[in-house]
Design an enzyme around this catalytic site. Sequence first.
Site, PDB file in Angstrom:
ATOM      1  N   SER A   1     105.901   4.628  14.701  1.00  0.00           N
ATOM      2  CA  SER A   1     107.234   4.279  15.222  1.00  0.00           C
ATOM      3  C   SER A   1     108.100   3.545  14.199  1.00  0.00           C
ATOM      4  O   SER A   1     109.326   3.554  14.314  1.00  0.00           O
ATOM      5  CB  SER A   1     107.095   3.408  16.476  1.00  0.00           C
ATOM      6  OG  SER A   1     106.386   4.102  17.464  1.00  0.00           O
TER       7      SER A   1
ATOM      8  N   ASN B   1      95.509   4.728  20.398  1.00  0.00           N
ATOM      9  CA  ASN B   1      96.549   5.675  20.766  1.00  0.00           C
ATOM     10  C   ASN B   1      97.647   4.908  21.512  1.00  0.00           C
ATOM     11  O   ASN B   1      97.517   3.710  21.745  1.00  0.00           O
ATOM     12  CB  ASN B   1      95.958   6.778  21.659  1.00  0.00           C
ATOM     13  CG  ASN B   1      96.692   8.103  21.488  1.00  0.00           C
ATOM     14  OD1 ASN B   1      97.915   8.121  21.424  1.00  0.00           O
ATOM     15  ND2 ASN B   1      95.956   9.192  21.401  1.00  0.00           N
ATOM     16  N   THR B   2      98.701   5.588  21.895  1.00  0.00           N
ATOM     17  CA  THR B   2      99.753   4.924  22.673  1.00  0.00           C
ATOM     18  C   THR B   2      99.198   4.491  24.029  1.00  0.00           C
ATOM     19  O   THR B   2      98.184   4.993  24.485  1.00  0.00           O
ATOM     20  CB  THR B   2     100.929   5.885  22.903  1.00  0.00           C
ATOM     21  OG1 THR B   2     100.415   7.090  23.477  1.00  0.00           O
ATOM     22  CG2 THR B   2     101.640   6.198  21.601  1.00  0.00           C
TER      23      THR B   2
ATOM     24  N   GLY C   1     103.704  15.999  24.441  1.00  0.00           N
ATOM     25  CA  GLY C   1     102.813  16.948  25.108  1.00  0.00           C
ATOM     26  C   GLY C   1     101.984  17.801  24.164  1.00  0.00           C
ATOM     27  O   GLY C   1     101.705  18.964  24.454  1.00  0.00           O
ATOM     28  N   LEU C   2     101.582  17.194  23.024  1.00  0.00           N
ATOM     29  CA  LEU C   2     100.690  17.869  22.077  1.00  0.00           C
ATOM     30  C   LEU C   2     101.193  19.253  21.655  1.00  0.00           C
ATOM     31  O   LEU C   2     100.443  20.228  21.626  1.00  0.00           O
ATOM     32  CB  LEU C   2      99.265  17.962  22.636  1.00  0.00           C
ATOM     33  CG  LEU C   2      98.494  16.629  22.699  1.00  0.00           C
ATOM     34  CD1 LEU C   2      97.148  16.832  23.394  1.00  0.00           C
ATOM     35  CD2 LEU C   2      98.267  16.029  21.319  1.00  0.00           C
TER      36      LEU C   2
ATOM     37  N   SER D   1      98.112  16.424  15.984  1.00  0.00           N
ATOM     38  CA  SER D   1      96.879  16.956  16.574  1.00  0.00           C
ATOM     39  C   SER D   1      97.037  18.429  16.931  1.00  0.00           C
ATOM     40  O   SER D   1      98.076  18.840  17.450  1.00  0.00           O
ATOM     41  CB  SER D   1      96.532  16.195  17.849  1.00  0.00           C
ATOM     42  OG  SER D   1      96.282  14.842  17.565  1.00  0.00           O
TER      43      SER D   1
ATOM     44  N   CYS E   1      94.907  11.293  24.051  1.00  0.00           N
ATOM     45  CA  CYS E   1      96.328  11.535  24.316  1.00  0.00           C
ATOM     46  C   CYS E   1      96.617  11.249  25.791  1.00  0.00           C
ATOM     47  O   CYS E   1      95.977  11.820  26.677  1.00  0.00           O
ATOM     48  CB  CYS E   1      96.745  12.964  23.985  1.00  0.00           C
ATOM     49  SG  CYS E   1      98.490  13.239  24.369  1.00  0.00           S
TER      50      CYS E   1
ATOM     51  N   ASN F   1     106.970   8.067  24.606  1.00  0.00           N
ATOM     52  CA  ASN F   1     107.096   9.503  24.356  1.00  0.00           C
ATOM     53  C   ASN F   1     106.094  10.301  25.172  1.00  0.00           C
ATOM     54  O   ASN F   1     105.016   9.816  25.517  1.00  0.00           O
ATOM     55  CB  ASN F   1     106.900   9.813  22.859  1.00  0.00           C
ATOM     56  CG  ASN F   1     105.445  10.024  22.501  1.00  0.00           C
ATOM     57  OD1 ASN F   1     104.901  11.124  22.676  1.00  0.00           O
ATOM     58  ND2 ASN F   1     104.786   8.981  22.028  1.00  0.00           N
ATOM     59  N   ALA F   2     106.498  11.512  25.499  1.00  0.00           N
ATOM     60  CA  ALA F   2     105.571  12.498  26.058  1.00  0.00           C
ATOM     61  C   ALA F   2     105.943  13.852  25.463  1.00  0.00           C
ATOM     62  O   ALA F   2     106.618  14.664  26.079  1.00  0.00           O
ATOM     63  CB  ALA F   2     105.645  12.533  27.575  1.00  0.00           C
TER      64      ALA F   2
END
Lengths: 247, 314
Positions: free
Chosen positions: B275, B201-202, B77-78, B51, B137, B74-75
Amino acid sequence: MKGGFEIKQVQKLFWVNQTTCWLSLEGPIDAQPGQFVMIWLPGIGEKPFSIASMDPFCVLVVGVGTFSHALQKLSGGDPIWVKGPLGHGFSVDGQRLLLVGGGYGSAPLLPLAKAARAQNSQVLVCLGAQNSASILLSDAFENLGFQVSVTTDDGSRGQKGLVTSIVEQALQASDFDTLFACGPVGMLTTLAKICCEHQLDYQLSWEAHMRCGLGLCGSCEVPQTFDPSLPVGWLACYDGPVFRKRW
Amino acid sequence: MIGLSIPNINVNIGKIVLNNPLVLASGVMGTSPTLLERVALAGAGAVTAKSCGPEPRAGHPNPVMVEWEHGLINAIGLTNPGVEEEVHLLKEAQEKLSPLKIPLIASIFAGTVEAYGQVARAIVAAEPDMIEVNISCPNVQDDFGLPFAADWRSAADVTRSVKRAVGDIPITVKLAPNVPDIGRIAQAVVEAGANAITAINTMPGMLINADASRPVLFNCSGGISGPALKPIALHCVTEIAQAVEVPIIGTGGVLTGRDAIEMMMAGATAVGVGSALWYRGPDAFELIKAEMIAFLEQHNYRSVDEIIGKVHKA
C-alpha cells in the site's frame, strides 16, 4: 483522502448528441486538466471519467454500456459518488499548442484549452471522429476563440480521413511547441511517431482498462509497444493518464 | 573508518540474498513482467508476483479498492491469467530480473490441497527464486470456502503438498491475521517444510457507505491494508518469531523506514511493501530505504541484521 468516495449531487444533464451528454455536478473540483475521477453508482458499478470541466465540475458521458446509460438516466438532485481527482494531467508548456482529440477524447482537452486561453497561448484544435454526430465539443473550443479543424471517417463533416492527417498538415504549415492529445490507442501511437519524427514535445492521455484507479492492481499498464518512449511498467491511472515527453 | 561507512542493509532469506530488506508484496503491481521489472528498478530488494491459480480468473467487478481514514480496503478477487500463462510471464520476468540480481518470488493459490501441488509443480518451470504459498486471501471465500490459513492442519497439508512438488525451490507460506493462534499455524507449516513465513495477508473488513446504504466494495467484504494493518502485523510477526526459527517476511502497513525497522525488530528478516506505493508514490522503495539507513546511522547500527527480533532480546 482522494482515494475514497465523496457524495456529489447531480446539477443537470445536457444532451450534446443522441448518445452523449454533459453531466454537471454541484460545485467545482480542484484538479489539473487531464486528471480523472472514478464514479460509483451503488449497485451498478464504478468507472473512470475524464474531467471535462473543473468549475462547474462536469464529465462527458457517452452512452456505451450499462453504467453510462445509468448515469444518463440521472436527474438534478440525484446523488453520485466520486473518487479523485486521480492521476497526473496536462501542463500548459509553450505558447503554440496543438490539441488533438479523437471521438470523446476531446473531453479532457477542454479544460486544457481553457488553461491555455488564460495564459494567452496560441491553440489549434484538431478533432476527428467516425461521423459528424460524433465530433464533440467543437463549438466549445471555438467559443474560446480557437480555430478547430475537423476530420470524419465518412466525410460527413470536415476533411474525410483520420485526424492524424490534418495533424501532419498543421505541422508542415506552422511550428508548435507541444502537441496534446486524447483518443483511441491507434491515434495516440501514430501521434507519438509523428512527434518523434518532428522532435516535437508531446503530452498524450492514454486510455486503459482501469480497475482500482490507485495504481496497485496493475490492470491499466500501457505497453511500450504503443509508444517506445513510455517508461517500463507505465500505469495509466498512477503515472498518467497523461504521459509527457520532452526531447 | 567504520563509523563513516553506510550501514549494511543486505539480508538473507535462507540462501536468497536481498540487497535490501524491502519486498514487493504479492497482489500489488506484480501482474506483468514489465511491472515486476519496474518495481525492481525502483529499489525493491525482491519482488513477488500477483498470486496465480490453476485457471484464469477475472476477479471481482468494481469497486475493487477504496481508501478510507486509516488504510485501504480491496477485493480484487485474485485476478490472474491461470498457471499455464503465468509460467510464461514469470519466465519473461526472470529474464528481466536476473541481470538486476533482484530475486523473483512467484505466488500461488488453489482450491484444494492437490491443486496447490499441481500449480506449484507447473510454476517450477519458470524457475522463480522462491514460491509464496498464498493460503490466506480473504476475498474469494464464495469460490474457495474458508482459507487454508484458518486451520493449522489444512495449512500444513497445503505446505506438504507444495513442498513435494517444488524440489529445491524454497517456499514461504503467507498467513492470515484473523486466527486465534498464528504461532501454532506457523509451527505447523514450518514442520511441514516451509522455508519462510510471509505474514500477514490483509485483514478481512468491510466499508459501508451510509448515504448509499450499501457496502462500498462490490464483493462487500475486502482486505484491509495500509496504516490500520501495521499494529496487527507487528503482533502477528512477534508471535511467529517466538514460535519458529525460519525467516519472516513481515508485511502489513509499512509506509516508512521506521515502520520497516519496527517490523524487523518484531522479528522480520525482510519487509513486505504494498500500500505504500499508493501513500508514498512510485519512489516508495527508495524513500523507505533511505529512511531505514538514516535510522540505522543515527543509532550506530552497522548492519540491519542487528535489529532483527531486537524486541525479543531486550
